[in-house]
Structure formats: structure tokens, C-alpha cells
Design a protein around this motif. Sequence first.
Motif, short mmCIF file in Angstrom:
data_model
loop_
_atom_site.label_atom_id
_atom_site.label_comp_id
_atom_site.label_asym_id
_atom_site.label_seq_id
_atom_site.Cartn_x
_atom_site.Cartn_y
_atom_site.Cartn_z
N GLN A 132 0.80 -1.22 0.00
CA GLN A 132 0.00 0.00 0.00
C GLN A 132 0.84 1.28 0.00
O GLN A 132 0.31 2.37 -0.19
N GLU A 133 2.15 1.15 0.20
CA GLU A 133 3.02 2.32 0.14
C GLU A 133 3.60 2.52 -1.26
O GLU A 133 4.41 3.42 -1.48
N LEU A 134 3.17 1.68 -2.21
CA LEU A 134 3.71 1.72 -3.56
C LEU A 134 3.57 3.10 -4.19
O LEU A 134 4.46 3.57 -4.90
N LEU A 135 2.44 3.77 -3.95
CA LEU A 135 2.18 5.07 -4.56
C LEU A 135 2.57 6.24 -3.66
O LEU A 135 2.45 7.40 -4.06
N ARG A 194 -7.49 7.02 0.60
CA ARG A 194 -6.41 6.16 1.10
C ARG A 194 -5.22 6.15 0.15
O ARG A 194 -4.07 6.21 0.57
N TYR A 195 -5.50 6.05 -1.15
CA TYR A 195 -4.42 5.92 -2.12
C TYR A 195 -4.10 7.22 -2.84
O TYR A 195 -3.22 7.24 -3.70
N GLN A 196 -4.80 8.30 -2.49
CA GLN A 196 -4.60 9.61 -3.13
C GLN A 196 -4.62 9.47 -4.65
O GLN A 196 -3.70 9.89 -5.37
N ALA A 197 -5.69 8.85 -5.12
CA ALA A 197 -5.86 8.57 -6.54
C ALA A 197 -7.33 8.75 -6.90
O ALA A 197 -8.22 8.66 -6.04
N THR A 198 -7.60 8.98 -8.17
CA THR A 198 -8.97 8.95 -8.66
C THR A 198 -9.39 7.49 -8.79
O THR A 198 -8.63 6.66 -9.27
N VAL A 199 -10.61 7.18 -8.37
CA VAL A 199 -11.09 5.80 -8.37
C VAL A 199 -12.37 5.70 -9.19
O VAL A 199 -13.28 6.52 -9.04
#
Length: 289
Positions: free
Chosen positions: A154-157, A195-200
Motif C-alpha cells: 500500500q506504500e507503492l504510490l 487512502r491511495y490519493q488517486a482517482t477511483v
Amino acid sequence: MPSRSEEKVITPQVLRDWPLPDPQGDKLARGTVLVIGGSRFTPGAVLLAGVAALRAGAGRLQLAVTESTATALSIAVPEAKVVGLPETKRGSVAGEVPEHLLELAAEADVLAIGSGLDDIEEIQKLLHKVLDVAGKDAAVVFDAYALGALSKDQELLQDRPQPVVLTPNVTEAQHLLGREPSDDLAKEALELATRYQATVSLYGHIAAPDGRAWREESGDAGLGTSGSGDVRSGIVAGLLGRGAEPAQAACWASFAHAVSGQRLAPRYGRTGFLARELVDEVAYTIATV
């Protein structure tokens, strides 16, 4: 977190008020999309995602697949540059990333990763190396097993500058959440976005990390067919290539994917069309919004 009632419904008028960029000039002005995926047994997933990206308006397409399938794919998609990747004995893309892939990743405007991949441990290795060389302004789309790899790492991004779009189905969302999703997919999409600071983009629900949320209501059962998710992620990648922001690309792609299915239903019924047929409707659907 927004409830379903607080999502903005995606309609043609909403999209007309949020027009896609219309780049001028040669193919480079509409972006280079690099699709990384496939295994010895699933190169077709990369074909679907790649051709969908072109139909959505990307200017240049590059495909990276297992060495054993690269030649066949280059013939099937003559519009693309196709490169082969090392593969494991089981036919999966290996995490040992060759220099020629890193060179393509460093120059790409969009990286779409995951279609047809099938080994999470190998994908984790590949993702770290590819994202390390990607340009800070390059957009990244995670689909399929790339999402599984993200759920394990989960720390990948974390602390990466690239804008990211995640396109999970409900099962992939379960892995990303670490629990069974509730029936409130609007809430789950926003939790993932935060959580991932991404568009989902989750089953017609789109959420941005800044809290904005949308809902696409045109989708029907026929979209639940093999390869359909690869088409959707490819549309997102193509729209990003032509300059759309992540949330805009996700919303337009969700609409184009769903309405392309609607256009096919009179010919094939609600559940009889194929993912490859969806691809052929994408450009017309976008053009007629």
C-alpha cells in the motif's frame, strides 16, 4: 464522505459542460500511451486496452507483453509499437524489467498497467521499477492484477508525483480495502480515493481524492463480460493521453463504456455483445456526446 445522493450524475450535458481537450498538431500532441500487461495466455487483454486507448483519442500506442506473444500482438495491432518482456516458466510477465521497457516508461505520457497480468509478486517488482522512471507528469492507470499488487504494497504510490487512476471491480476493491465492501459503493470509492490519493472508478462510481464524486447510471448487465474492464481502463488511458485530468477521464470513460454497451444491445441483446465490440463503439460514443 458523500452519500449516493451527493454524487453528481454523469449525463451528456454534464460532459458537454466539461469538454475534453482537443489537441492540435500531430499524434504526439494526443499523447503516448504505454500499456504493460498480458501473460503468455492473455495477450488479448492488452490488445483490448490498447485499441480502446486509440479509439478514445490517444495519439501513439505502445504495448509491452511477454516475449512469446509480442510478434502475434504486433500483427494484430499494426498501429502499435510492441515490445517483448521476460517471462517466467509459467508464462507470466517477469519482474525483471529490461532496459527497453524502462526507456519507454520514461518517455510515455500515460502508463496503463495490469491488463492480463497474473503474478502479483512479479508485478510488484515491475511496478516499483517502472514508476521510479516514469515522468512526474505522466498519468498512471492501475487495473486488474496491478491493483492486487497495490493491495499487498500500500506504500507503492506514496510520495509519487504522478496522477493515478484506479479502476477496480468490486472484488479488487475488496482487496484494496482489506474488507468486504458495503453496498454503499460511493462511500467505498471515496475511501479508496482518500487512502491511495488517486482517482477511483468503481462500478460506475467515480471519486477524486479532493472529495468530488460522480455516478454513471447507463451501465447494464452486458458490461459484465470478459475483457470489458480492459476496455474501460484503456478508454481512461486514451483520454488521459489527449490531456484530460484524471477525474474527467474517469467520468468520460465510464459514460463511454456504458453507452457503447447500450448501442450494442439492440443488435446482440443485453448480454450478448463482446468486449471487442465495445471498443468499436467508443469513438462514436465520445464524438456524439
